[in-house]
Design a protein around this motif. Structure first.
Motif, PDB file in Angstrom:
ATOM      1  N   ARG A 106     -13.820  -8.239   3.623  1.00  0.00           N
ATOM      2  CA  ARG A 106     -13.218  -7.871   4.916  1.00  0.00           C
ATOM      3  C   ARG A 106     -13.777  -8.758   6.019  1.00  0.00           C
ATOM      4  NH1 ARG A 106     -14.426  -3.472   8.985  1.00  0.00           N
ATOM      5  NH2 ARG A 106     -16.446  -3.386   7.959  1.00  0.00           N
ATOM      6  N   GLY A 107     -12.892  -9.356   6.823  1.00  0.00           N
ATOM      7  CA  GLY A 107     -13.334 -10.210   7.913  1.00  0.00           C
ATOM      8  C   GLY A 107     -12.277 -11.186   8.354  1.00  0.00           C
ATOM      9  N   ILE A 108     -12.671 -12.107   9.244  1.00  0.00           N
ATOM     10  CA  ILE A 108     -11.764 -13.106   9.808  1.00  0.00           C
ATOM     11  C   ILE A 108     -12.062 -14.456   9.158  1.00  0.00           C
ATOM     12  CG2 ILE A 108     -11.002 -14.255  11.922  1.00  0.00           C
ATOM     13  CD1 ILE A 108     -11.843 -11.790  13.472  1.00  0.00           C
TER      14      ILE A 108
ATOM     15  N   GLY B 292      -9.966  -4.705   4.879  1.00  0.00           N
ATOM     16  CA  GLY B 292     -10.685  -3.945   3.859  1.00  0.00           C
ATOM     17  C   GLY B 292     -10.179  -2.518   3.785  1.00  0.00           C
ATOM     18  N   ARG B 293     -10.738  -1.786   2.815  1.00  0.00           N
ATOM     19  CA  ARG B 293     -10.399  -0.371   2.670  1.00  0.00           C
ATOM     20  C   ARG B 293     -11.685   0.429   2.763  1.00  0.00           C
ATOM     21  NH1 ARG B 293      -5.514   1.150   0.950  1.00  0.00           N
ATOM     22  NH2 ARG B 293      -6.338   3.051   0.006  1.00  0.00           N
ATOM     23  N   VAL B 294     -11.637   1.463   3.592  1.00  0.00           N
ATOM     24  CA  VAL B 294     -12.815   2.300   3.786  1.00  0.00           C
ATOM     25  C   VAL B 294     -12.737   3.514   2.861  1.00  0.00           C
ATOM     26  CG1 VAL B 294     -11.775   3.647   5.647  1.00  0.00           C
ATOM     27  CG2 VAL B 294     -14.259   3.431   5.518  1.00  0.00           C
TER      28      VAL B 294
ATOM     29  N   LEU C 298     -19.683   6.090   5.377  1.00  0.00           N
ATOM     30  CA  LEU C 298     -18.490   5.293   5.103  1.00  0.00           C
ATOM     31  C   LEU C 298     -18.901   4.020   4.389  1.00  0.00           C
ATOM     32  CD1 LEU C 298     -16.737   5.615   8.598  1.00  0.00           C
ATOM     33  CD2 LEU C 298     -16.478   7.095   6.601  1.00  0.00           C
ATOM     34  N   VAL C 299     -18.178   3.678   3.314  1.00  0.00           N
ATOM     35  CA  VAL C 299     -18.495   2.478   2.552  1.00  0.00           C
ATOM     36  C   VAL C 299     -17.235   1.658   2.333  1.00  0.00           C
ATOM     37  CG1 VAL C 299     -20.457   3.572   1.378  1.00  0.00           C
ATOM     38  CG2 VAL C 299     -18.178   3.681   0.350  1.00  0.00           C
ATOM     39  N   ASP C 300     -17.444   0.364   2.063  1.00  0.00           N
ATOM     40  CA  ASP C 300     -16.341  -0.522   1.707  1.00  0.00           C
ATOM     41  C   ASP C 300     -15.901  -0.208   0.288  1.00  0.00           C
ATOM     42  OD1 ASP C 300     -14.675  -2.706   1.017  1.00  0.00           O
ATOM     43  OD2 ASP C 300     -15.651  -3.933   2.542  1.00  0.00           O
ATOM     44  N   GLU C 301     -14.620  -0.019   0.103  1.00  0.00           N
ATOM     45  CA  GLU C 301     -14.106   0.381  -1.205  1.00  0.00           C
ATOM     46  C   GLU C 301     -14.352  -0.678  -2.274  1.00  0.00           C
ATOM     47  OE1 GLU C 301      -9.709   0.895  -2.325  1.00  0.00           O
ATOM     48  OE2 GLU C 301     -10.274   2.869  -1.545  1.00  0.00           O
ATOM     49  N   SER C 302     -14.459  -1.953  -1.860  1.00  0.00           N
ATOM     50  CA  SER C 302     -14.599  -3.034  -2.833  1.00  0.00           C
ATOM     51  C   SER C 302     -16.011  -3.175  -3.383  1.00  0.00           C
ATOM     52  CB  SER C 302     -14.155  -4.360  -2.212  1.00  0.00           C
ATOM     53  OG  SER C 302     -14.983  -4.687  -1.107  1.00  0.00           O
ATOM     54  N   ASN C 303     -17.043  -2.840  -2.573  1.00  0.00           N
ATOM     55  CA  ASN C 303     -18.415  -3.050  -3.038  1.00  0.00           C
ATOM     56  C   ASN C 303     -19.344  -1.857  -2.789  1.00  0.00           C
ATOM     57  OD1 ASN C 303     -18.779  -3.179  -0.252  1.00  0.00           O
ATOM     58  ND2 ASN C 303     -18.885  -5.412  -0.225  1.00  0.00           N
TER      59      ASN C 303
END
Length: 637
Positions: free
Chosen positions: A350-352, A373-375, A422-427
């Motif tokens: 997630r980012g620019i 990203g997905r939270v 809250l966490v990033d769904e990917s990691n």
């Protein structure tokens, strides 16, 4: 000197070149073209001969009745027009040809146009309009007339080399052919006068019309006489940026010259810029990050020839770290306007990001895109605790997206607690979000209050509300409240609002009635009050002050009574009487001013009295001086 200036301008433009080489960020899109089409439609229905002419160049009228009405209308507008004769003649004849009018034009008008080239034309503008009018009529200009026009054109440019004069000269030279090839030597003189704005735009003084006139002229001259491109690729980009910034033009002439100038630049292959831009909003889903890029010309049309190779270097915007050195974008449309790159193998977080695009090694552009990203809510605890911590906290775990089955209850001695990770769904790493709110909503009153959840050192979001201290914010309204958790961020694709639970809140009611925070209805009338005057001093103080002011006058009369008044020199001459009357009038005016007049009224009355008194006093003093000299001749000498 002008050539030197032109060379310096080219060097500066080259030095200012960035990665955006021969590319622009936008083009005339479908919405722009639709809006410009409406401008032309409005131009046809207007009462402006010029607008009807330019509109008829771009749209065709198929209705026979409408066409006939327009043909009659332009003849009437030509008679009423305040434009120069050569200009309105061209608009009438051009519109007559564009509309395919069946009625013939007046013979007197045609004969005047045919003979116009035999007379001495006064400006390059008149020359241009007379020549293109002949072309619109299908009349060939004779070689003798062309030679005469070219000679006259050279004479006029020696006296008038303004941008407007050069612009019309360029455009008429295209019509005259090889005999006017001398005009190619003046291209640098015109281009060097372009004004640069913010290092991004180039334009000529006079705005869109003059800029388009000169660009169409210099590009046309270069093509007609096989000369190099009149501007550098960098200048072409800046001229294109200026033209695209004027896409909101509201007149039929402006819309026409804008489109023509963009066509002119786009058709010059060696310097023409192209548009490379992202398709969509530039936000890619983390599950399937696909980069979509459009490549078109300035009018939004496919390139000819099309781009053969398009690659991109992908880097992280935050720290400029390179994610991939060379990613190939593949064409996904038959006209080769859409190119796609699948970034799934890069697994972008997630980012620019920034994509440095390179098309055929000629066109380069920098584009920014965002990977969303997905939270995921890893844990969420909700509970009620005593405000004084006299008892253990009753916490309950709620799983997303479920709602707590039991209804919570809290009174003014307790507080409501919430903690969410809250966490990033990917990691599964904790993340921070722009918006984390806890909303308490009362369905019965349809009122809500929103609190901000703060992130602690463990990166978990916490919310702590003391019920007793927050009673005023709730207007001490007891009842059942829904608890919502709102999570939002520009870099998330699954922002959400989650109904966590219901809570029964009970507040201690205040001793006195609390006025509602918001009162519906008219506010109390505001009555303006002037400042209360300051208290005046006692009457005796005013009387003493007045007496002190009058004392010198009283003393004057007393001394006069004791010493006597010498009026032996007083005569009944007009100057003597006039001076004393004027002086007395001034004193009387000051007295009236003290009573009731203001300063401006007093000055208006004082000026004539003072002038009269001055003249009389001057004459009186001269007479007294003459009398003294007559009595004592020796002293006077």
């Amino acid at each position: 000197m002008l050539k030197l200036g032109f060379m310096i301008l080219c060097v500066l433009c080259a030095a200012a070149t960035t990665w955006s080489t021969r590319t622009v960020d936008s083009h005339l899109g479908p919405k722009d073209l639709t809006r410009l089409q409406k401008v032309f439609v409005d131009g046809l229905s207007s009462n402006d001969l010029q607008a009807i002419f330019f509109a008829s160049l771009n749209i065709e009228t198929t209705d026979a009745a409408t066409k006939e009405a327009l043909c009659q209308k332009i003849v009437a507008l030509h008679a009423e027009s305040k434009l120069n004769n050569f200009e309105k003649d061209y608009y009438l004849i051009g519109a007559h040809r564009n509309l395919r009018c069946t009625a013939k034009l007046a013979e007197t008008l045609l004969s005047k146009v045919y003979s116009s080239l035999e007379s001495e034309l006064g400006t390059t503008q008149e020359i241009y309009y007379r020549v293109v009018t002949h072309k619109a009529l299908g009349v060939q200009v004779s070689e003798a007339a062309q030679s005469k026009i070219v000679k006259r054109l050279q004479e006029l440019l020696k006296r008038d080399d303004t941008l407007s004069g050069l612009g019309y000269a360029f455009n008429v030279a295209i019509q005259l052919g090889p005999s006017a090839s001398f005009i190619a030597n003046r291209i640098e003189d015109a281009v060097v006068q372009a004004d640069e704005v913010d290092g991004k735009l180039l334009q000529f003084e006079g705005g869109l019309s003059i800029t388009a006139l000169i660009l169409n002229g210099v590009f046309g001259v270069s093509k007609a006489f096989n000369k190099p491109a009149p501007v550098t690729p960098e200048q072409a980009v800046k001229f294109a940026n200026y033209l695209l910034s004027r896409r909101s033009v509201q007149t039929a002439k402006g819309a026409h010259v804008l489109i023509e100038a963009l066509k002119t630049i786009s058709s010059t292959e060696k310097v023409a810029p192209i548009c490379i831009q992202l398709i969509g909003n530039g936000q890619l889903e983390s599950q399937s990050p696909t980069l979509n890029v459009a490549i078109v010309d300035l009018l939004g049309k496919p390139l000819s020839p099309a781009v053969q190779s398009l690659s991109a270097k992908i880097s992280v915007k935050k720290d400029n770290s390179v994610l991939a050195e060379k990613i190939q974008l593949v064409s996904k449309s038959s006209d080769k306007t859409t190119y796609v790159a699948d970034l799934s193998s890069l697994k972008p977080a997630r980012g620019i990001y920034q994509a440095d695009l390179n098309a055929d090694g000629v066109y380069k552009q920098k584009l920014q895109f965002k990977v969303l990203g997905r939270v995921k809510v890893q844990t969420l605890e909700l509970g009620i605790a005593e405000s004084d911590a006299s008892a253990a906290t009753r916490k309950q775990i709620v799983s997303f997206p479920n709602k707590l089955k039991d209804t919570l209850s809290a009174d003014s001695t307790q507080k409501l607690l919430l903690k969410a990770l809250l966490v990033d769904e990917s990691n599964n790493k904790p993340i921070s979000v722009h918006q984390a709110f806890v909303r308490l909503y009362n369905q019965e009153t349809d009122k809500e209050i929103i609190f901000v959840a703060e992130q602690d050192s463990s990166k978990a979001y916490k919310f702590d509300m003391d019920v007793g201290n927050q009673g005023k914010n709730f207007n001490y309204q007891n009842g059942l409240y829904n608890i919502y958790l709102t999570i939002g961020d520009a870099s998330l694709s699954n922002s959400f609002e989650w109904l966590l639970a219901d809570v029964q809140l009970k507040f201690n009611q205040p001793d006195r009635d609390i006025k509602p925070s918001f009162v519906r209805g008219p506010l109390p009338e505001i009555v303006h009050q002037f400042r209360v005057p300051d208290k005046r001093p006692p009457r005796i103080v005013s009387d003493i002050f007045t007496g002190l002011c009058i004392t010198p006058l009283v003393l004057l009369f007393v001394f006069w009574a004791k010493l006597g008044i010498n009026v032996s020199n007083f005569t009944l001459a007009p100057s003597t009487i006039g001076f004393h009357l004027g002086f007395g009038g001034i004193l009387a005016l000051f007295f009236v001013f003290w009573l009731q007049l203001n300063m401006f009224q007093t000055l208006r009355l004082l000026i004539p009295i003072a002038v009269f008194t001055f003249l009389c006093g001057n004459r009186l003093l001269r007479r007294l001086y003459a009398q003294r000299n007559a009595k004592n001749p020796a002293g006077a000498s």
